[in-house]
Design a protein around this motif. Structure first.
Motif, short mmCIF file in Angstrom:
data_model
loop_
_atom_site.label_atom_id
_atom_site.label_comp_id
_atom_site.label_asym_id
_atom_site.label_seq_id
_atom_site.Cartn_x
_atom_site.Cartn_y
_atom_site.Cartn_z
N HIS A 23 -36.87 -23.77 -23.78
CA HIS A 23 -36.38 -23.71 -25.16
C HIS A 23 -36.38 -25.08 -25.82
O HIS A 23 -35.85 -25.24 -26.91
N VAL A 25 -23.60 -31.29 -17.13
CA VAL A 25 -22.89 -31.79 -18.30
C VAL A 25 -21.72 -32.68 -17.91
O VAL A 25 -20.79 -32.85 -18.67
N TYR A 26 -21.79 -33.24 -16.70
CA TYR A 26 -20.69 -34.07 -16.23
C TYR A 26 -20.57 -35.33 -17.08
O TYR A 26 -21.57 -35.89 -17.52
N SER A 27 -19.36 -35.76 -17.34
CA SER A 27 -19.24 -37.06 -18.01
C SER A 27 -18.49 -38.01 -17.08
O SER A 27 -17.37 -37.75 -16.67
N HIS A 87 -15.87 -24.21 -22.46
CA HIS A 87 -15.44 -22.83 -22.67
C HIS A 87 -14.39 -22.78 -23.75
O HIS A 87 -14.29 -21.82 -24.50
N ILE A 121 -19.75 -21.29 -12.20
CA ILE A 121 -19.35 -22.23 -13.24
C ILE A 121 -19.68 -21.81 -14.67
O ILE A 121 -19.51 -22.58 -15.57
N THR A 122 -20.16 -20.64 -14.93
CA THR A 122 -20.34 -20.27 -16.34
C THR A 122 -19.44 -19.09 -16.70
O THR A 122 -18.84 -18.46 -15.86
N ASN A 123 -19.36 -18.83 -17.98
CA ASN A 123 -18.42 -17.85 -18.54
C ASN A 123 -18.48 -16.49 -17.84
O ASN A 123 -19.45 -15.75 -17.99
N PRO A 124 -17.44 -16.13 -17.08
CA PRO A 124 -17.47 -14.87 -16.35
C PRO A 124 -17.39 -13.66 -17.27
O PRO A 124 -17.86 -12.58 -16.92
N ARG A 125 -16.79 -13.84 -18.45
CA ARG A 125 -16.62 -12.69 -19.33
C ARG A 125 -17.96 -12.12 -19.79
O ARG A 125 -18.11 -10.93 -20.00
N LEU A 126 -18.94 -13.01 -19.93
CA LEU A 126 -20.25 -12.56 -20.40
C LEU A 126 -20.92 -11.67 -19.36
O LEU A 126 -21.45 -10.60 -19.68
N GLY A 134 -17.97 -28.41 -9.61
CA GLY A 134 -18.24 -29.12 -10.85
C GLY A 134 -19.66 -28.84 -11.33
O GLY A 134 -20.50 -28.40 -10.57
N ASP A 135 -19.91 -29.11 -12.59
CA ASP A 135 -21.23 -28.86 -13.14
C ASP A 135 -21.93 -30.18 -13.44
O ASP A 135 -21.55 -30.89 -14.35
N SER A 154 -14.25 -32.13 -13.96
CA SER A 154 -15.45 -31.58 -14.55
C SER A 154 -15.24 -31.35 -16.02
O SER A 154 -14.19 -30.93 -16.46
N ALA A 197 -18.93 -11.96 -25.66
CA ALA A 197 -18.26 -11.51 -24.44
C ALA A 197 -16.81 -11.15 -24.73
O ALA A 197 -15.90 -11.63 -24.09
N GLU A 241 -25.93 -21.98 -25.06
CA GLU A 241 -25.18 -20.74 -25.16
C GLU A 241 -26.16 -19.60 -25.40
O GLU A 241 -27.16 -19.76 -26.08
N ALA A 242 -25.85 -18.44 -24.82
CA ALA A 242 -26.76 -17.31 -24.96
C ALA A 242 -26.73 -16.77 -26.37
O ALA A 242 -25.68 -16.70 -27.01
#
Lengths: 293, 302
Positions: free
Chosen positions: B119, B62-64, A129, B246-251, B58-59, A123, A137, B220-221
């Motif tokens: 957006h 944005v997969y390549s 990230h 699959i996204t940033n857990p810190r946020l 997987g996401d 992936s 964050a 991105e937020a």
């Protein structure tokens, strides 16, 4: 007046994440901008960019092994950065290849390795990230890392200030009076690496370079004195951080905070380029007294 | 079935569709991401061999794709995609691989939800995460069944039997989810998640999800987005914040810390987990999600 308060101070008074982001960017500016000044004076401005790419596979490897873990990604980044810096330095000293060419070779290998590692996981999103960290964050651990790196950097810069300045203005002289040149050079590269590793947690590997180089380049249009350069660059860095965060807050959904900070730094650079008192474009175009600088 | 005609059309477009050379040979099917892969496996059973391009966790946004993916697609007889611009990279891959495979769109016949806040990036105004409602999943299953029958008419009876059995399971799943939601007090049926992939879930089951990021993980937020969420949690007393796989857990953690909401367990939205994980199949994923939601919403602070 309340309008101005809402715009400029309110977000930071109301939200913890805005304060954290500001503190993080300030810490990065205090240490990254002086490093950027030295990089610029030594005509190594693109070295920061190369090192940022070199760090990527280390961070990616840390991510693959331990997931979204601060110590693993930091350690991976440091190891990759130092390896590339040392290998490039060794090749430059032992072979015919100059440092810039060997650095380019090693960082490209490192970057390709990084992208491969990330794809192994199947992936591409993981890579994002690392490329684009999130300044909104910053938890306690990241802030401690950022301020720790800032303290260490300032301490080392204070200790190695003289040889560093000498190496910028007259490396030949430094070599004639002392054999510390190589050591000072490696220490300095080490500072570049730790600042970039710290920066990628907040801004991502690519944007972290922006906060290092843009304020330094902007400051050069206002002064040639190295002390003032360092102070001004740090100030520009902090200002970009503040302006970028306020802009991202005010602009609504369309302006992510990390890029906004670097765009603010870019705007400061362009403004300095136009208006700067030391070789700014406006000064050049205006007539001035004969034989006077 | 609404979608018969589109399958027939694509059949006609594909001209003479090559049948499997040996009846014993498995039909090679490519599914774009793990949820579709699971549907194809359920309905195709022993007759098909499924390859999933974007694997577990997987996401697909944005997969390549890799050259191996192109090879897989080139060798396939049937490619199942979600559609609604979910996997924008796939149409190029299908073209460049030179495959003669039939391409079936699993969301044919589904009424897409409009994105409330577009957006100008991502999916062009329509929410592609349609599988988050079980009623839609049943339409997916119908489409996959018809596509399989079209690609391999000899297996018609098997595919229809498998699909019917699976539809029964989906009906039971739907009833279970609705019963669970009914147990959660009405004023607690809201939560925050870092990925806005639950639009269909929200509409079908009446639990409100507020997201700090746009619908696509590519965006991105901004500071404003995060501030808005925190204010909203405080104002509306939202009980829980969910991390997304699959996204940033810190946020999400930062938002929870600052607003006082409880951090709920992991919800799976865009991808299944590994087979051994808690969401190895579509049914397991939906059961896992609803139980995590119930736990957090019932237990969280007022």
């Amino acid at each position: 007046m309340p309008l101005l308060y809402d715009l400029l101070i309110g977000p930071f008074a109301e939200f913890d994440f805005m304060r954290r982001a500001l503190v993080g960017v300030f810490a990065l500016s205090v240490s990254g901008a002086p490093v950027g000044v030295f990089l610029m004076l030594r005509r190594m401005s693109l070295t920061g960019d190369a090192m940022a790419h070199a760090i990527l596979p280390g961070a990616a490897l840390g991510y693959l092994v331990a997931g979204f873990s601060l110590p693993a990604m930091t350690l991976g980044g440091l190891v990759a950065g130092f390896t590339v810096a040392l290998a490039a330095g060794a090749v430059a000293r032992l072979t015919v290849l100059k440092e810039d060419a060997s650095l380019a070779a090693f960082y490209l290998i490192s970057l390709a390795l990084g992208v491969t590692l990330v794809s192994l996981r199947g992936s591409a999103v993981d890579l994002f990230h690392v490329l684009f960290g999130n300044v909104l964050a910053l938890d306690d651990d990241v802030l401690i890392l950022l301020s720790g790196v800032a303290s260490l950097t300032l301490g080392v810069l204070a200790l190695a200030y003289r040889p560093l300045v000498l190496e910028c203005v007259d490396p030949g002289f430094l070599r004639s009076v002392s054999r510390s040149g190589g050591f000072v050079h490696l220490t300095f590269l080490g500072l570049v690496v730790i600042n970039l590793v710290a920066g990628f947690h907040a801004l991502g590997t690519l944007l972290a370079v922006g906060l290092m180089m843009l304020p330094a380049a902007a400051a050069r249009f206002w002064t040639a004195d190295i002390t003032r350069l360092i102070l001004l660059a740090s100030g520009f860095g902090m200002a970009s951080g503040y302006i970028g965060l306020v802009a991202s807050y005010a602009a609504g959904s369309n302006l992510p905070a990390g890029p906004a900070i670097i765009l603010a730094a870019g705007a400061l650079y362009l403004g300095s380029l136009l208006l700067g008192s030391q070789g700014g474009l406006a000064r050049r175009l205006l007539p001035r007294a004969h034989l006077q600088r | 079935m609404l979608n018969r005609r589109s399958v027939l059309l694509s059949l006609a477009a594909g001209a003479a569709l090559p049948l499997p050379v040996f009846a014993q040979e498995k039909l090679p099917v490519v599914a774009s991401f793990s949820v579709l892969g699971d549907f194809v496996r359920e309905i195709g059973g022993e007759r098909v061999s499924v390859t999933t391009l974007v694997g577990p966790d997987g996401d697909a946004h944005v997969y390549s794709p890799t050259p191996a993916d192109a090879k897989t697609v080139a060798g396939a007889k049937l490619v199942v995609v979600n559609g609604l611009k979910f996997e924008g990279w796939l149409s190029r891959l299908v073209k460049s691989s030179g495959t003669k495979a039939m391409v079936a769109t699993a969301t044919t016949g589904i009424t897409p939800l409009k994105l409330a806040d577009d957006h100008g990036h991502g999916h062009g105004g329509e929410d592609p995460h349609a599988w988050q409602s079980v009623a839609n999943a049943k339409i997916y299953v119908g489409n996959v069944r018809d596509a399989l029958v079209a690609a391999d008419p000899a297996g018609k009876a098997v595919y229809e039997a498998n699909a019917a059995a699976y539809q029964t399971k989906l009906d039971a799943l739907e009833a279970e989810i609705k019963a669970t939601v009914a147990r959660i007090p009405v004023d607690r049926r809201k939560a925050i998640t870092s990925h806005d992939a639950f639009g269909y879930f929200v509409k079908a089951y009446g639990i409100a999800f507020i997201a700090p990021q746009g619908v696509s993980t590519e965006a991105e937020a901004s500071a404003k987005d995060v501030a808005r969420i925190i204010r909203q949690i405080k104002a509306e007393k939202v009980p829980a914040v969910f991390l997304e796989n699959i996204t940033n857990p810190r946020l999400a953690e930062q938002i929870a810390r600052e607003s006082g909401a409880k951090i709920g367990g992991r919800l799976y939205s865009d991808a299944l987990s590994a087979e051994s994980g808690p969401a190895g199949t579509y049914i397991a994923m939906m059961k896992h999600n609803i139980s995590q939601i119930e736990k957090a919403l019932v237990a969280g602070p007022a």
